[in-house]
Design an enzyme around this catalytic site. Structure first.
Site, PDB file in Angstrom:
ATOM      1  N   ASP A 107     -19.994  63.478  46.870  1.00 37.67           N
ATOM      2  CA  ASP A 107     -19.018  64.835  46.837  1.00 37.67           C
ATOM      3  C   ASP A 107     -18.734  64.885  45.372  1.00 37.67           C
ATOM      4  O   ASP A 107     -18.347  64.069  44.718  1.00 37.67           O
ATOM      5  CB  ASP A 107     -17.900  64.782  47.761  1.00 37.67           C
ATOM      6  CG  ASP A 107     -17.040  65.869  47.810  1.00 37.67           C
ATOM      7  OD1 ASP A 107     -17.502  67.022  48.035  1.00 37.67           O
ATOM      8  OD2 ASP A 107     -15.912  65.771  47.275  1.00 37.67           O
ATOM      9  N   GLU A 134     -23.689  66.525  45.086  1.00 39.42           N
ATOM     10  CA  GLU A 134     -23.254  67.997  45.094  1.00 39.42           C
ATOM     11  C   GLU A 134     -22.543  67.964  43.731  1.00 39.42           C
ATOM     12  O   GLU A 134     -21.516  67.531  43.214  1.00 39.42           O
ATOM     13  CB  GLU A 134     -22.070  68.181  45.928  1.00 39.42           C
ATOM     14  CG  GLU A 134     -21.430  69.567  46.050  1.00 39.42           C
ATOM     15  CD  GLU A 134     -19.729  69.670  46.211  1.00 39.42           C
ATOM     16  OE1 GLU A 134     -19.572  70.838  46.244  1.00 39.42           O
ATOM     17  OE2 GLU A 134     -19.325  68.913  46.188  1.00 39.42           O
TER      18      GLU A 134
END
Length: 623
Positions: free
Chosen positions: A303, A356
């Site tokens: 993330d 990401e």
């Protein structure tokens, strides 16, 4: 030489200090002794003055079970003879500032369910049954095999379900719809459900509200038995400020940067890991390996990578500290990510690492030996934003936005992309995917089916957040379940059926996944039909024995005898038509197939007249 009772040898302590102990969880944390002689505890707290374990067995009495420093390593360890499996505990850390803080164990394998914050002594007893799956995975290449991801927030897929029920119900749903993988929003321990798991306090403990660690292991085992891979979101970018967790763990900025210009995250109110510190890097690297090895995860989605890479991320001038060369790149984060991916791929062939990353940082999914970050895949945020912006326009205005559909092919080979229609696009007032689309209900569903078919055919792998397959009309919230009742209605049923067929055809058609990341797997047939709102392109298998043509009509007008060049002559048949009646469409199409004749068009020797249904996509293959 083995240190008495602690289980920590000189080599362990050396590797911890060097940041190279890749099985850190086997030495730190709480370990039940096989002989019934208690529990061995070990924790890294180099600036602490005293450390003891307080828990259910000693009436939470500070100093009752003291830990001893292990040389100059910063590690404290000892055996608490009266501690037992299943008991709650914390670490009483007298910090460098002489303040005692009761801390959750950074390497706890289990945690109390919120609002409880204690760690729990735990030992796994799960017997794995997925050896065949792991063997196949080790010899496969995620880049050249089907990858269709169903993104899930486990707590709200159907509220109230825990891992055993999810193994049955979610597993059956995903298997029926044909997704190859489930990606779980973070299932690591987090105290605040509204963070969706992205503010983690326990990087080695599964979220207690969903079940025990072994129940999560059984969930993964069950999905593997169904032929479904499991990807886990993992958060090394930041952590929350809760005073019972990692923040100022030993009275100093230990896991975080001391300078708030490095250590405080301006967007999320969290703290940033000090990746320049060997032991912190080790803590995170071992956490990644832990989920892959102890829970048999098939990959990690990392993330907020962009927030790690840039020192000035979300910061104004004067609020950030340049690197030693005067630049904005976080060199510690770059080297950490490269090390992470090199170690993971070396230890676990076939595992996927997904980033990401929302900027144009070069080489995110390129090998580390060439200067890349080493990820397997990068989320294509540009494709997501451009495509959703396009379909949000009234069809009459889409001609002015045609480049938003075609631009992704300009940079499609720069990275190994996953095309995400993720949770981030259906929260915070953005609305459900269905409601982003103009028109009446029929047009919204038709456009969404066409969008999905375009996404599945476009170079790259694909990811769809839960609820997208239902045509849920309300914005997602973690506080409630998906709107399962919508499947009582035909258009929603049709959309779900369409998603299942997309996955089924996709998995059986090598042209859609063998060559996703090189131009040899793709060719434009018609890319400039902006006045018609039409795209036409071809996909090819590695040996060129298989070809699939995708035509998408993003206008509500039926286009009869629309001329399109095709890669070969002869009959081409529809293998998918998103306007089919069984999906809720109008049934317009080419039931007898189309005939490509030696009539040159757009520089190609063969062409055919095709009927393009309204707001629909066709997939054609040679008959």
């Amino acid at each position: 030489m083995r240190r008495p009772e602690t289980g920590l040898g000189e080599l362990d302590l050396h590797l911890i200090g060097e940041g190279r102990h890749e099985r850190l969880w086997e030495r730190l944390g709480a370990h039940v002794l096989d002989d019934g002689g208690g529990v061995r505890f070990a924790v890294w707290a180099p600036n602490a003055r005293e450390v003891s374990v307080v828990g259910d067995w000693n009436y939470w009495s500070e100093g009752a079970d003291t830990l001893e420093p292990q040389g100059a390593s910063g590690v404290w360890a000892a055996v608490a003879e009266n501690a037992r499996e299943g008991q709650a505990y914390k670490l009483a850390v007298r910090g460098a500032d002489d303040v005692v803080r009761l801390k959750a164990d950074p390497l706890a394998f289990r945690a109390e369910a919120p609002p409880g914050t204690a760690s729990v002594v735990y030992r796994s007893r799960h017997a794995w049954s997925d050896a065949d799956w792991l063997e196949r995975r080790a010899t496969s290449d995620p880049l050249t095999t089907p990858l269709s991801i169903y993104e899930v927030h486990a707590g709200s897929w159907r509220q109230g379900l825990r891992w055993p029920e999810l193994a049955d119900e979610l597993g059956a749903h995903v298997e029926r719809l044909g997704f190859t993988h489930v990606e779980l929003l973070p299932v690591m321990q987090h105290p605040f459900g509204g963070s969706w798991g992205y503010q983690v306090t326990g990087l080695y403990a599964p979220q207690a509200t969903l079940g025990t660690p072994d129940e999560l292991r059984a969930f993964v085992d069950a999905l593997h038995a169904r032929g479904i891979g499991v990807l886990l979101d993992w958060v090394p970018a930041h952590f929350p400020r809760d005073d019972w967790a990692l923040a100022r763990f030993d009275g100093t900025a230990l896991y975080e940067h001391a300078d708030p210009r490095r250590g405080s995250h301006p967007d999320w109110g969290t703290l940033v890991f000090n990746l320049g510190r060997h032991e912190v890097r080790n803590f995170l690297l071992a956490s990644a390996l832990y989920w892959l090895e102890e829970f048999h995860a098939d990959g990690l989605r990392v993330d907020a990578v962009a927030s790690m890479l840039y020192l000035d991320y979300s910061r104004e001038p004067g609020q950030w500290v340049p690197n030693r060369f005067g630049g904005r790149e976080d060199l510690d984060a770059v080297s950490f990510l490269q090390e992470l991916n090199a170690v993971v791929h070396g230890a676990h062939p076939g595992v996927a690492m997904l980033a990401e990353e929302s900027t144009a940082w070069p080489g995110v999914s390129r090998p580390t030996d060439g200067g890349g970050l080493g990820f397997t895949f990068k989320w294509n945020m540009g494709w997501m934003h451009d495509t959703l912006d396009y379909v949000s326009k009234e069809p009459v205005h889409r001609r002015w936005h045609h480049d938003e559909l075609t631009f992704s092919l300009v940079y499609a080979w720069d990275e190994n992309f996953v095309l995400p229609l993720s949770h981030d696009e259906v929260v915070h007032g953005k609305g459900a995917l269905l409601r982003k689309i103009p028109g009446d209900e029929w047009q919204q569903f038709a456009t969404l089916r066409a969008l999905y078919a375009h996404m599945w055919a476009h170079p790259g792998k694909q990811l769809l957040f839960m609820g997208g397959e239902l045509g849920q009309g309300t914005e997602w919230t973690e506080a409630g379940s998906l709107d399962w009742y919508v499947l009582d209605y035909p258009l929603h049923q049709g959309l779900e059926r369409c998603v299942g067929d997309l996955n089924g055809i996709y998995r059986s058609e090598p042209a859609l996944w063998e060559v996703d990341f090189r131009p040899a797997g793709f060719a434009w047939l018609v890319g400039d039909a902006r006045e018609d709102n039409v795209l036409a392109y071809a996909r090819f298998s590695a040996d060129r024995a298989r070809t699939l043509v995708c035509l998408v009509n993003f206008s509500p007008v039926v286009r009869h005898h629309w001329r399109v060049p095709l890669p070969a002559d002869g009959t081409w048949r529809e293998v998918l038509n998103t306007d089919a009646a069984e999906y809720g469409g109008s049934g317009v199409g080419n039931l007898g197939g189309v005939e490509a004749r030696p009539e040159p068009l757009h520089g190609r020797p063969f062409s055919a007249g095709v009927t393009l249904p309204p707001l629909a996509a066709l997939w054609l293959t040679p008959a």
